[in-house]
Every structure is written in structure tokens, then in C-alpha cells.
Design an enzyme around this catalytic site. Sequence first.
Site, PDB file in Angstrom:
ATOM      1  N   CYS A 319       0.847  -1.195   0.000  1.00 55.71           N
ATOM      2  CA  CYS A 319       0.000   0.000   0.000  1.00 55.71           C
ATOM      3  C   CYS A 319       0.883   1.247   0.000  1.00 55.71           C
ATOM      4  O   CYS A 319       1.872   1.322   0.720  1.00 55.71           O
ATOM      5  CB  CYS A 319      -0.917   0.002   1.219  1.00 55.71           C
ATOM      6  N   CYS A 321      -0.090   4.358   0.896  1.00 56.89           N
ATOM      7  CA  CYS A 321      -0.607   5.448   1.730  1.00 56.89           C
ATOM      8  C   CYS A 321       0.459   5.921   2.718  1.00 56.89           C
ATOM      9  O   CYS A 321       1.426   5.203   2.989  1.00 56.89           O
ATOM     10  CB  CYS A 321      -1.866   4.999   2.472  1.00 56.89           C
ATOM     11  N   CYS A 324       1.154   3.300   5.608  1.00 57.06           N
ATOM     12  CA  CYS A 324       1.824   2.050   5.252  1.00 57.06           C
ATOM     13  C   CYS A 324       3.250   2.254   4.772  1.00 57.06           C
ATOM     14  O   CYS A 324       4.085   1.355   4.885  1.00 57.06           O
ATOM     15  CB  CYS A 324       1.012   1.314   4.189  1.00 57.06           C
TER      16      CYS A 324
END
Length: 383
Positions: A319, A321, A324
Site C-alpha cells: 500500500c 498510503c 503504510c
Amino acid sequence: MLYTGRERGYMYRILKVEGRAKRAELKTVHGTIQTPVFMNVGTAAAIKGAVATSDLEQIKTQVELSNTYHLHVRPGDRVIRQLGGLHKFMSWDKPILTDSGGFQVFSLAGLRKIKEEGVYFNSHIDGRHIFMGPEESMQIQSNLASTIAMAFDECAPSKADRKYVQASVDRTFRWLERCKKEMARLNGLEDTLNPHQLLFGINQGAVYPDIRIEHARRISELELDGYAVGGLAVGETHEEMYHILDEVVPYLPQDKPTYLMGVGTPANILEGVERGVDFFDCVYPTRNGRHGHLYTNHGKINLFNAQYELDQSPIEEGCGCPACRRYSRAYIRHLLKAKEMLGMRLCVLHNLYFYNTMMEEIRDALDKGCFAEYKKQKLKFML
């Protein structure tokens, strides 16, 4: 397929179809929206969980959604107008949709009275008297200068008596005619902040397909900029919601954006896209994130569970983001248990990134003509 808004300053173009699913784009005065799209909910001009406008740019947000009623109550739409409108106020230059205050007719049922002229509220903050009708809702949204304004309506309870629902829908249609007239007047004023503000109408009718269909036919004749299906995800089952979409969406203009209000889970979105929906919004990713419930491509996880106490992996491998890329499940779990705001913030950022990335994947699947297979594979982990 290209559809223009004439003098309304927008252009809606369908790029691809797969069954009833649409891959499209909506060009607005604040930029082009690629659909299907999930709008990130910032009720009071901010995403709950200490998410900044600069964060929205990092997590692939296309459209921010704010609430007319709440901003009218605090800080006041006239204050926001004096400060240059909602875009300048919150330092966001991409599209903003403002809902009309109509949902508060449902959610604040104990604090309001509905009349033909509009709705009388007691403020949920200080109890002061507030009146909002179609004209007032349009005036407030014009002061906010959002990209898309929603028509003022009543969101009747999904299980309400048929007679009540029919009367409510008839009144909502009369309100819509008033909204359209007032929006045209406001957009024509010399000092209007956004003279290209778009107006979406809202289909209502609870779980009565015949009432919904007749209402869809009537509002379609008004040639608005877009159309929403409201009054769902308010007590009915998912199966009832999907049935209503199956029945109603074909009666809404296919050459205009279709918006399913307040829905929903990743599975709801996949089902909605399949039925021809362009726009979605829901508080689930932010609300669940603030409570440590996180979406992943392998199902939802609860970081409060003891199994994550020593887990050094990110919320989801791969991920991109902000959470993460840098932090472990163990650390974020600690922050949540210690009631540190950073924990909630990281969880909300992850969930919104997950939703926005899923919409990207949906658009890509539609572009490639493989949405049905994508949906099938995604649902294996979403249910």
C-alpha cells in the site's frame, strides 16, 4: 459520447460502458472528475481525524464533500463568502460537492418541523431557530461557491408509510422546481462567487419502486446537471437497495452523472458501479478508521486486536498510503490505545487511500473491459 451543459460551464463525457456500468468524466470549473468516483466526506470543511487539505492531494482525492446545514450553523455561510468561498476557505482547488441540508431533515428528526415552505430546525449546537427551504439552501450553497450543489429534499425513512412517502416525494419535486429557479437566479448575479455552480436533483421514494420510478421520470424532465438517488442506506437491507437501483437508474438520464448518496461499503460501491452509478460518498472509511477498523485487499482488520501488538508489518503490504509507507501495525495500534490523535489520523488516511485506489482500479477495469471479472475477484475479500 459527449454531453455538454450548454452555458452551464460543464461537460460530461461517457468514455466506456460495460453492461450498465459507466466510465466517464465530468469537466467542471474546478477541474475534471474521473468517474466512477468516491467523494471524501469533510462535513464541516475538514475530514475528521486531523486530515489536512494537503493530505487529500496525497491520497488521490478528486472531490471533497461538505455539509450545507453544518456550515450554515458554524461558522456561517456568509462568513465563508466574505472569505472568498469554500475553496479558498479550506485551501482546496479541486471540485467540492455540498449536500443541501436535506439529510438533516432525516437525521435531526427530533429538532425539526416540515412545512410546504421548508423546514424549521432547532440548531443541534445551541438550539437557536433556523429555517431552511429550497431558496435558502441554494443561497447558502451559492455563498459557499461549491462546484456542485444538491437540491433541497426530504429523505424519508426507508420503511415509512406509503401515503407519507408519496406526499413527501411530491413536496420534494415542488422543492426541486424552486431550487432550479433560484439557482438560475443566483448564477446570473454579478457578484456570485461561482456563476457556474451545478445543480443535481435527488430521487426519493423509500423502498417503493413505482413511486421512485415516477419521481425519476418527473425530475428527468427538468434537465438538471446531474441526478442522485437518495434515501438509501437508511434502514433497508442491501438487497432492497440494489433492487431500487435496478428499478430506478434506467429511468434517470444516462447522459448525466448518477450519484448514489451516502453509500457505502466497498461491496456496495462495486454493486452500484455495475448498476450505472458514477458518484459515491460515505463516512464509513473515516468513521471506521477513527476506531481502528481498516480496509485491506484481504478484508477488514481491527488494530485493537491483541494479535497486532508485535506486528511489524504495515497495515497492508504494497500500500502506498502515508501510514503504510512508514509505520507498523504495532505502532499504530499503540497510538490508538494511547488515544494519540496520530493513530486515528493514520488510520483515516489509509482507509481513504484504499477507497480512492479502489475507484482507480474500477476505472482501469472499465477502460479495459474487464470490470465484471474485477468485481468478482474483489468481492471474494470484501464480503
